[in-house]
Motif scaffolding. Sequence first.
Motif, PDB file in Angstrom:
ATOM      1  N   ARG A 204      46.303  44.774  45.517  1.00 11.79           N
ATOM      2  CA  ARG A 204      46.441  43.351  45.249  1.00 11.79           C
ATOM      3  C   ARG A 204      45.211  42.891  44.477  1.00 11.79           C
ATOM      4  O   ARG A 204      44.097  42.902  45.006  1.00 11.79           O
ATOM      5  CB  ARG A 204      46.578  42.578  46.556  1.00 11.79           C
ATOM      6  CG  ARG A 204      47.668  43.150  47.473  1.00 11.79           C
ATOM      7  CD  ARG A 204      47.578  42.615  48.889  1.00 11.79           C
ATOM      8  NE  ARG A 204      47.701  41.171  48.898  1.00 11.79           N
ATOM      9  CZ  ARG A 204      48.864  40.536  48.897  1.00 11.79           C
ATOM     10  NH1 ARG A 204      50.000  41.240  48.881  1.00 11.79           N
ATOM     11  NH2 ARG A 204      48.928  39.239  48.917  1.00 11.79           N
ATOM     12  N   THR A 205      45.419  42.476  43.239  1.00 11.76           N
ATOM     13  CA  THR A 205      44.308  42.129  42.354  1.00 11.76           C
ATOM     14  C   THR A 205      44.376  40.651  41.987  1.00 11.76           C
ATOM     15  O   THR A 205      45.420  40.167  41.559  1.00 11.76           O
ATOM     16  CB  THR A 205      44.353  42.981  41.071  1.00 11.76           C
ATOM     17  OG1 THR A 205      44.351  44.365  41.425  1.00 11.76           O
ATOM     18  CG2 THR A 205      43.152  42.691  40.192  1.00 11.76           C
ATOM     19  N   THR A 206      43.254  39.961  42.154  1.00 13.29           N
ATOM     20  CA  THR A 206      43.187  38.535  41.810  1.00 13.29           C
ATOM     21  C   THR A 206      41.921  38.274  41.000  1.00 13.29           C
ATOM     22  O   THR A 206      40.827  38.698  41.397  1.00 13.29           O
ATOM     23  CB  THR A 206      43.178  37.655  43.075  1.00 13.29           C
ATOM     24  OG1 THR A 206      44.344  37.929  43.851  1.00 13.29           O
ATOM     25  CG2 THR A 206      43.160  36.178  42.706  1.00 13.29           C
ATOM     26  N   ARG A 207      42.096  37.567  39.882  1.00 17.31           N
ATOM     27  CA  ARG A 207      40.967  37.187  39.016  1.00 17.31           C
ATOM     28  C   ARG A 207      41.005  35.685  38.786  1.00 17.31           C
ATOM     29  O   ARG A 207      42.077  35.105  38.600  1.00 17.31           O
ATOM     30  CB  ARG A 207      41.032  37.927  37.673  1.00 17.31           C
ATOM     31  CG  ARG A 207      40.947  39.442  37.792  1.00 17.31           C
ATOM     32  CD  ARG A 207      39.537  39.880  38.163  1.00 17.31           C
ATOM     33  NE  ARG A 207      39.409  41.339  38.246  1.00 17.31           N
ATOM     34  CZ  ARG A 207      39.495  42.035  39.377  1.00 17.31           C
ATOM     35  NH1 ARG A 207      39.730  41.400  40.509  1.00 17.31           N
ATOM     36  NH2 ARG A 207      39.355  43.349  39.381  1.00 17.31           N
ATOM     37  N   GLY A 208      39.828  35.052  38.788  1.00 11.89           N
ATOM     38  CA  GLY A 208      39.775  33.614  38.566  1.00 11.89           C
ATOM     39  C   GLY A 208      38.616  33.223  37.671  1.00 11.89           C
ATOM     40  O   GLY A 208      37.525  33.800  37.771  1.00 11.89           O
ATOM     41  N   LYS A 209      38.852  32.227  36.798  1.00 11.03           N
ATOM     42  CA  LYS A 209      37.801  31.660  35.956  1.00 11.03           C
ATOM     43  C   LYS A 209      37.888  30.135  36.086  1.00 11.03           C
ATOM     44  O   LYS A 209      38.938  29.547  35.804  1.00 11.03           O
ATOM     45  CB  LYS A 209      37.957  32.083  34.494  1.00 11.03           C
ATOM     46  CG  LYS A 209      37.721  33.572  34.252  1.00 11.03           C
ATOM     47  CD  LYS A 209      37.745  33.930  32.781  1.00 11.03           C
ATOM     48  CE  LYS A 209      36.527  33.360  32.049  1.00 11.03           C
ATOM     49  NZ  LYS A 209      35.271  34.012  32.493  1.00 11.03           N
ATOM     50  N   LEU A 210      36.785  29.525  36.511  1.00  8.00           N
ATOM     51  CA  LEU A 210      36.794  28.110  36.838  1.00  8.00           C
ATOM     52  C   LEU A 210      35.864  27.320  35.931  1.00  8.00           C
ATOM     53  O   LEU A 210      34.699  27.699  35.732  1.00  8.00           O
ATOM     54  CB  LEU A 210      36.367  27.907  38.298  1.00  8.00           C
ATOM     55  CG  LEU A 210      37.440  28.093  39.387  1.00  8.00           C
ATOM     56  CD1 LEU A 210      37.960  29.528  39.400  1.00  8.00           C
ATOM     57  CD2 LEU A 210      36.899  27.702  40.745  1.00  8.00           C
ATOM     58  N   ALA A 211      36.390  26.197  35.413  1.00  2.00           N
ATOM     59  CA  ALA A 211      35.598  25.272  34.612  1.00  2.00           C
ATOM     60  C   ALA A 211      34.943  24.236  35.534  1.00  2.00           C
ATOM     61  O   ALA A 211      35.017  24.324  36.765  1.00  2.00           O
ATOM     62  CB  ALA A 211      36.489  24.606  33.559  1.00  2.00           C
ATOM     63  N   ALA A 212      34.322  23.222  34.942  1.00  2.00           N
ATOM     64  CA  ALA A 212      33.580  22.218  35.706  1.00  2.00           C
ATOM     65  C   ALA A 212      34.487  21.499  36.709  1.00  2.00           C
ATOM     66  O   ALA A 212      35.617  21.133  36.386  1.00  2.00           O
ATOM     67  CB  ALA A 212      32.952  21.200  34.749  1.00  2.00           C
ATOM     68  N   ASP A 213      33.978  21.336  37.930  1.00  2.00           N
ATOM     69  CA  ASP A 213      34.654  20.596  39.010  1.00  2.00           C
ATOM     70  C   ASP A 213      35.985  21.220  39.444  1.00  2.00           C
ATOM     71  O   ASP A 213      36.746  20.585  40.177  1.00  2.00           O
ATOM     72  CB  ASP A 213      34.886  19.136  38.603  1.00  2.00           C
ATOM     73  CG  ASP A 213      33.585  18.384  38.395  1.00  2.00           C
ATOM     74  OD1 ASP A 213      32.715  18.463  39.269  1.00  2.00           O
ATOM     75  OD2 ASP A 213      33.434  17.737  37.340  1.00  2.00           O
ATOM     76  N   ALA A 214      36.284  22.416  39.007  1.00  2.00           N
ATOM     77  CA  ALA A 214      37.504  23.097  39.435  1.00  2.00           C
ATOM     78  C   ALA A 214      37.281  23.732  40.807  1.00  2.00           C
ATOM     79  O   ALA A 214      36.157  24.092  41.175  1.00  2.00           O
ATOM     80  CB  ALA A 214      37.909  24.150  38.423  1.00  2.00           C
ATOM     81  N   LYS A 215      38.382  23.885  41.552  1.00  2.00           N
ATOM     82  CA  LYS A 215      38.292  24.445  42.902  1.00  2.00           C
ATOM     83  C   LYS A 215      39.423  25.425  43.136  1.00  2.00           C
ATOM     84  O   LYS A 215      40.580  25.129  42.847  1.00  2.00           O
ATOM     85  CB  LYS A 215      38.339  23.319  43.949  1.00  2.00           C
ATOM     86  CG  LYS A 215      38.122  23.804  45.376  1.00  2.00           C
ATOM     87  CD  LYS A 215      37.988  22.634  46.343  1.00  2.00           C
ATOM     88  CE  LYS A 215      37.655  23.123  47.747  1.00  2.00           C
ATOM     89  NZ  LYS A 215      37.465  21.979  48.688  1.00  2.00           N
TER      90      LYS A 215
END
Length: 255
Positions: free
Chosen positions: A120-131
């Motif tokens: 199970r692979t999960t990748r995340g990229k978050l910008a300003a104020d993202a949650k």
Amino acid sequence: IDIIIKPGTKKESVHIPVVLSQSGLKDMVYNDFYVGEDADVVIVAGCGIHNDGGADSQHDGIHRFFLGKNARVKYIEKHYGEGTGTGERILNPVTEVTLDEGSYMEMETVQIKGVNSTIRTTRGKLAADAKLIIHEKIMTDGAQTAETDFEVDLDGENSSADVVSRSVARGTSHQLFKSKINGNNVCSGHTECDAIIMDHASVSAVPQLTANSTEASLIHEAAIGKIAGEQLIKLMTLGLTEEEAEAQIINGFLK
């Protein structure tokens, strides 16, 4: 499939189910979700494999999410396997999340029965104020194996991530939990792995934090242990058998 959700969409849901019922069938599914600004929706994905034959059945799915500014998504993903055949039931889900400024995504992933092997692979990229919030629940039994691989990049100012995995390993099964949070700005990140180990199973937890900013606040926790004897005794004094008491404790842990 490209799923496009218009800006401002509220109180709507999208369902993406997959069912494999033929032994030896293997497939790969790509689904891209484009969620417009200020939308607030629920997305449900699920895969079931029924294998009564001698050949392996396998479903691999790649889901990519692109959330616009201030969009909100609750994503529910459930996997299940069953069948009397000797062929394996294999599931390898990949989830890639890109969150724009001020967006929010909550992921609830569950895999509690019948899957012989999974990565199970999960990748995340978050910008300003993202949650980003991720709650994972896994149970393995017999000789099953399960590997979880999370990696989140907190790129934007005041971005945050909370990754929590709860699992139960029984029989001779093996679980590997890997999580990595990269703090690249003023941000906060938390990763946690709680596991109950039973019989002759094994669990490995490998949390990793990387702070590339002096303003990054990152925490990791990991706990692996057996069911406490006093919990079993307390439930058994109420009239439950040992097996029933174990089931109640596991259900409560994974709830």
